[in-house]
Design a protein around this motif. Structure first.
Motif, PDB file in Angstrom:
ATOM      1  N   ARG A   8      -9.023  16.834  -1.977  1.00  0.00           N
ATOM      2  CA  ARG A   8      -7.609  17.256  -2.003  1.00  0.00           C
ATOM      3  C   ARG A   8      -6.798  16.313  -2.899  1.00  0.00           C
ATOM      4  O   ARG A   8      -5.992  16.748  -3.716  1.00  0.00           O
ATOM      5  N   ASP A   9      -7.020  14.993  -2.769  1.00  0.00           N
ATOM      6  CA  ASP A   9      -6.236  14.022  -3.547  1.00  0.00           C
ATOM      7  C   ASP A   9      -6.544  14.113  -5.049  1.00  0.00           C
ATOM      8  O   ASP A   9      -5.698  13.785  -5.887  1.00  0.00           O
ATOM      9  N   ILE A  10      -7.761  14.571  -5.380  1.00  0.00           N
ATOM     10  CA  ILE A  10      -8.164  14.624  -6.789  1.00  0.00           C
ATOM     11  C   ILE A  10      -7.778  15.946  -7.451  1.00  0.00           C
ATOM     12  O   ILE A  10      -7.473  15.984  -8.643  1.00  0.00           O
ATOM     13  N   THR A  11      -7.758  17.017  -6.653  1.00  0.00           N
ATOM     14  CA  THR A  11      -7.532  18.340  -7.265  1.00  0.00           C
ATOM     15  C   THR A  11      -6.098  18.838  -7.123  1.00  0.00           C
ATOM     16  O   THR A  11      -5.767  19.890  -7.645  1.00  0.00           O
ATOM     17  N   ARG A  12      -5.251  18.118  -6.397  1.00  0.00           N
ATOM     18  CA  ARG A  12      -3.891  18.642  -6.186  1.00  0.00           C
ATOM     19  C   ARG A  12      -3.138  18.718  -7.514  1.00  0.00           C
ATOM     20  O   ARG A  12      -3.462  18.016  -8.483  1.00  0.00           O
ATOM     21  N   LYS A  13      -2.107  19.581  -7.484  1.00  0.00           N
ATOM     22  CA  LYS A  13      -1.350  19.830  -8.709  1.00  0.00           C
ATOM     23  C   LYS A  13      -0.451  18.632  -9.069  1.00  0.00           C
ATOM     24  O   LYS A  13      -0.365  18.222 -10.225  1.00  0.00           O
TER      25      LYS A  13
ATOM     26  N   SER B 156       0.858  -1.189   0.000  1.00  0.00           N
ATOM     27  CA  SER B 156       0.000   0.000   0.000  1.00  0.00           C
ATOM     28  C   SER B 156       0.892   1.237   0.000  1.00  0.00           C
ATOM     29  O   SER B 156       1.618   1.487   0.971  1.00  0.00           O
ATOM     30  N   SER B 157       0.862   2.011  -1.085  1.00  0.00           N
ATOM     31  CA  SER B 157       1.741   3.189  -1.149  1.00  0.00           C
ATOM     32  C   SER B 157       1.362   4.237  -0.111  1.00  0.00           C
ATOM     33  O   SER B 157       2.206   4.988   0.372  1.00  0.00           O
ATOM     34  N   GLY B 158       0.066   4.265   0.267  1.00  0.00           N
ATOM     35  CA  GLY B 158      -0.377   5.235   1.274  1.00  0.00           C
ATOM     36  C   GLY B 158       0.353   5.034   2.599  1.00  0.00           C
ATOM     37  O   GLY B 158       0.557   5.989   3.349  1.00  0.00           O
ATOM     38  N   SER B 159       0.765   3.787   2.876  1.00  0.00           N
ATOM     39  CA  SER B 159       1.453   3.535   4.150  1.00  0.00           C
ATOM     40  C   SER B 159       2.757   4.322   4.227  1.00  0.00           C
ATOM     41  O   SER B 159       3.174   4.734   5.308  1.00  0.00           O
ATOM     42  N   ILE B 160       3.407   4.546   3.075  1.00  0.00           N
ATOM     43  CA  ILE B 160       4.662   5.304   3.087  1.00  0.00           C
ATOM     44  C   ILE B 160       4.381   6.798   3.335  1.00  0.00           C
ATOM     45  O   ILE B 160       5.099   7.456   4.094  1.00  0.00           O
TER      46      ILE B 160
ATOM     47  N   LEU C  82       0.421  16.427   3.272  1.00  0.00           N
ATOM     48  CA  LEU C  82       1.861  16.373   2.963  1.00  0.00           C
ATOM     49  C   LEU C  82       2.112  15.788   1.567  1.00  0.00           C
ATOM     50  O   LEU C  82       3.090  16.141   0.899  1.00  0.00           O
ATOM     51  N   ALA C  83       1.197  14.911   1.134  1.00  0.00           N
ATOM     52  CA  ALA C  83       1.345  14.245  -0.170  1.00  0.00           C
ATOM     53  C   ALA C  83       1.213  15.225  -1.338  1.00  0.00           C
ATOM     54  O   ALA C  83       1.453  14.858  -2.484  1.00  0.00           O
ATOM     55  N   GLN C  84       0.854  16.467  -1.033  1.00  0.00           N
ATOM     56  CA  GLN C  84       0.758  17.466  -2.105  1.00  0.00           C
ATOM     57  C   GLN C  84       2.152  17.944  -2.535  1.00  0.00           C
ATOM     58  O   GLN C  84       2.312  18.487  -3.617  1.00  0.00           O
TER      59      GLN C  84
ATOM     60  N   GLU D  58     -13.448  15.686   1.950  1.00  0.00           N
ATOM     61  CA  GLU D  58     -12.428  16.735   1.908  1.00  0.00           C
ATOM     62  C   GLU D  58     -11.080  16.108   1.486  1.00  0.00           C
ATOM     63  O   GLU D  58     -10.347  16.656   0.661  1.00  0.00           O
ATOM     64  N   ARG D  59     -10.787  14.931   2.031  1.00  0.00           N
ATOM     65  CA  ARG D  59      -9.531  14.249   1.678  1.00  0.00           C
ATOM     66  C   ARG D  59      -9.551  13.840   0.201  1.00  0.00           C
ATOM     67  O   ARG D  59      -8.582  14.073  -0.531  1.00  0.00           O
ATOM     68  N   ASP D  60     -10.662  13.272  -0.251  1.00  0.00           N
ATOM     69  CA  ASP D  60     -10.754  12.894  -1.666  1.00  0.00           C
ATOM     70  C   ASP D  60     -10.612  14.120  -2.564  1.00  0.00           C
ATOM     71  O   ASP D  60      -9.927  14.082  -3.579  1.00  0.00           O
TER      72      ASP D  60
ATOM     73  N   LEU E  99      -3.582  11.103  10.952  1.00  0.00           N
ATOM     74  CA  LEU E  99      -2.711  10.763   9.812  1.00  0.00           C
ATOM     75  C   LEU E  99      -3.482  10.686   8.501  1.00  0.00           C
ATOM     76  O   LEU E  99      -2.915  10.941   7.441  1.00  0.00           O
ATOM     77  N   ASN E 100      -4.773  10.360   8.559  1.00  0.00           N
ATOM     78  CA  ASN E 100      -5.586  10.392   7.327  1.00  0.00           C
ATOM     79  C   ASN E 100      -5.482  11.782   6.692  1.00  0.00           C
ATOM     80  O   ASN E 100      -5.191  11.925   5.504  1.00  0.00           O
ATOM     81  N   THR E 101      -5.726  12.798   7.496  1.00  0.00           N
ATOM     82  CA  THR E 101      -5.747  14.166   6.974  1.00  0.00           C
ATOM     83  C   THR E 101      -4.344  14.669   6.674  1.00  0.00           C
ATOM     84  O   THR E 101      -4.058  15.172   5.586  1.00  0.00           O
TER      85      THR E 101
ATOM     86  N   ARG F 262      -2.899   6.243  -5.305  1.00  0.00           N
ATOM     87  CA  ARG F 262      -3.625   7.255  -6.080  1.00  0.00           C
ATOM     88  C   ARG F 262      -2.989   7.494  -7.450  1.00  0.00           C
ATOM     89  O   ARG F 262      -3.648   7.945  -8.368  1.00  0.00           O
ATOM     90  N   ASP F 263      -1.672   7.213  -7.551  1.00  0.00           N
ATOM     91  CA  ASP F 263      -0.965   7.499  -8.812  1.00  0.00           C
ATOM     92  C   ASP F 263      -0.082   6.330  -9.233  1.00  0.00           C
ATOM     93  O   ASP F 263       0.956   6.516  -9.863  1.00  0.00           O
ATOM     94  N   MET F 264      -0.464   5.123  -8.844  1.00  0.00           N
ATOM     95  CA  MET F 264       0.376   3.959  -9.133  1.00  0.00           C
ATOM     96  C   MET F 264       0.438   3.674 -10.637  1.00  0.00           C
ATOM     97  O   MET F 264       1.514   3.467 -11.199  1.00  0.00           O
TER      98      MET F 264
ATOM     99  N   LEU G 287      -0.547   3.601  12.075  1.00  0.00           N
ATOM    100  CA  LEU G 287      -0.524   4.522  10.924  1.00  0.00           C
ATOM    101  C   LEU G 287      -1.918   4.915  10.438  1.00  0.00           C
ATOM    102  O   LEU G 287      -2.045   5.772   9.573  1.00  0.00           O
ATOM    103  N   TYR G 288      -2.955   4.264  10.986  1.00  0.00           N
ATOM    104  CA  TYR G 288      -4.300   4.497  10.418  1.00  0.00           C
ATOM    105  C   TYR G 288      -5.190   5.291  11.384  1.00  0.00           C
ATOM    106  O   TYR G 288      -6.269   4.879  11.741  1.00  0.00           O
ATOM    107  N   THR G 289      -4.679   6.463  11.802  1.00  0.00           N
ATOM    108  CA  THR G 289      -5.431   7.331  12.712  1.00  0.00           C
ATOM    109  C   THR G 289      -6.099   8.443  11.909  1.00  0.00           C
ATOM    110  O   THR G 289      -5.705   8.724  10.770  1.00  0.00           O
TER     111      THR G 289
HETATM  112  O1   DC Z   1      -4.360   5.172   0.772  1.00  0.00           O
HETATM  113  P1   DC Z   1      -4.223   5.875   2.081  1.00  0.00           P
HETATM  114  O2   DC Z   1      -5.543   6.321   2.638  1.00  0.00           O
HETATM  115  O3   DC Z   1      -3.456   5.087   3.093  1.00  0.00           O
HETATM  116  O4   DC Z   1      -3.350   7.184   1.746  1.00  0.00           O
HETATM  117  C1   DC Z   1      -3.169   8.221   2.669  1.00  0.00           C
HETATM  118  C2   DC Z   1      -2.933   9.508   1.898  1.00  0.00           C
HETATM  119  O5   DC Z   1      -1.691   9.429   1.198  1.00  0.00           O
HETATM  120  C3   DC Z   1      -3.968   9.829   0.835  1.00  0.00           C
HETATM  121  O6   DC Z   1      -5.054  10.584   1.327  1.00  0.00           O
HETATM  122  C4   DC Z   1      -3.196  10.598  -0.186  1.00  0.00           C
HETATM  123  C5   DC Z   1      -1.795  10.082  -0.046  1.00  0.00           C
HETATM  124  N1   DC Z   1      -1.456   9.157  -1.136  1.00  0.00           N
HETATM  125  C6   DC Z   1      -1.054   9.717  -2.325  1.00  0.00           C
HETATM  126  O7   DC Z   1      -1.041  10.933  -2.462  1.00  0.00           O
HETATM  127  N2   DC Z   1      -0.642   8.919  -3.349  1.00  0.00           N
HETATM  128  C7   DC Z   1      -0.666   7.593  -3.213  1.00  0.00           C
HETATM  129  N3   DC Z   1      -0.243   6.841  -4.213  1.00  0.00           N
HETATM  130  C8   DC Z   1      -1.114   6.991  -2.014  1.00  0.00           C
HETATM  131  C9   DC Z   1      -1.528   7.809  -0.994  1.00  0.00           C
END
Ligand code: DC
Length: 205
Positions: free
Chosen positions: A166-171, A33-37, A90-92, A162-164, A83-85, A120-122, A78-80
């Motif tokens: 951000r993840d969808i509209t970020r640059k 799971s890349s989100g874990s990193i 930070l992923a931006q 709100e999280r979605d 940390l979700n928010t 999100r971008d695998m 890691l799944y609090t």
């Molecule tokens: O998948 P997750 O909920 O564990 O990911 C946490 C956050 O990490 C997610 O809201 C956005 C970021 N993320 C990302 O930007 N790109 C990825 N490939 C995976 C996660």
């Protein structure tokens, strides 16, 4: 023969982890799971107030255990809600994404039998030449119910959207349907049905 790489991208609550783990079991390949990193780097930042580090080591994949400099982090922490928010915020940053992508390339090179990796971008950015790219989606109400349950009612529908958003509209590397991806809907299907669909598509590659 090229190494088998299956990517799964999609919004939160679409069921990427459950599907990824089921595919990994069925095909005997590594799941990651890349989100874990993003989450562990964010936790380290909250701990040390610094985004830099010298050493990053994956001690164990299942369950995930990571050492960053002299700090050890465990998957269960890691799944609090925080940390979700914060990981999504930070992923931006492009520098953080480059660091994570390098770690993911290393994970891929160590996964000898093949890899199923979710995020999100695998398929769009990190593994554009993957064997099979999946975009996993589900209706909004189903996704938010899943996430609220998974968080023991700590997260609200607003937090999730709100999280979605951000993840969808970020640059940098926003969530998109990757080029060449198959889209699967995870509303009422069972995990076994989805895995069968994936295997069928894999045979067509
Ligand atoms: O998948 P997750 O909920 O564990 O990911 C946490 C956050 O990490 C997610 O809201 C956005 C970021 N993320 C990302 O930007 N790109 C990825 N490939 C995976 C996660």
């Amino acid at each position: 023969m090229n190494k088998l790489i299956i990517t799964i991208d999609g919004p939160s609550g679409s069921g990427k982890t459950t599907l990824g783990r089921a595919i990994s079991k069925k095909l005997d390949i590594t799941f990651f799971s890349s989100g874990s990193i993003y989450r562990v780097i964010t936790k380290h930042f909250l701990n040390t107030n610094s985004l830099g580090f010298e050493n990053f080591e994956i001690i164990s994949l299942e369950p995930l255990e990571i050492q960053i400099d002299q700090h050890t982090y465990f998957e269960k922490d890691l799944y609090t809600k925080e940390l979700n928010t914060k990981s999504s915020q930070l992923a931006q940053q492009i520098e953080i994404r480059e660091t994570v992508n390098n770690i993911l390339k290393f994970v891929e090179s160590s996964a000898e039998n093949g890899l199923v990796v979710e995020g999100r971008d695998m398929g769009s950015v990190v593994f554009p030449n993957a064997t099979l790219k999946i975009y996993l989606d589900a209706d909004e109400n189903i996704r938010s119910t899943r996430r609220i349950e998974q968080s023991n009612n700590q997260e609200t529908t607003e937090d999730i959207f709100e999280r979605d958003r951000r993840d969808i509209t970020r640059k940098n590397s926003p969530l998109v349907v990757p080029k060449g991806a198959i889209t699967l809907k995870n509303n009422t299907s069972t995990v076994d049905e989805l895995v069968d669909e994936v295997i069928k598509n894999l045979e067509l590659q």
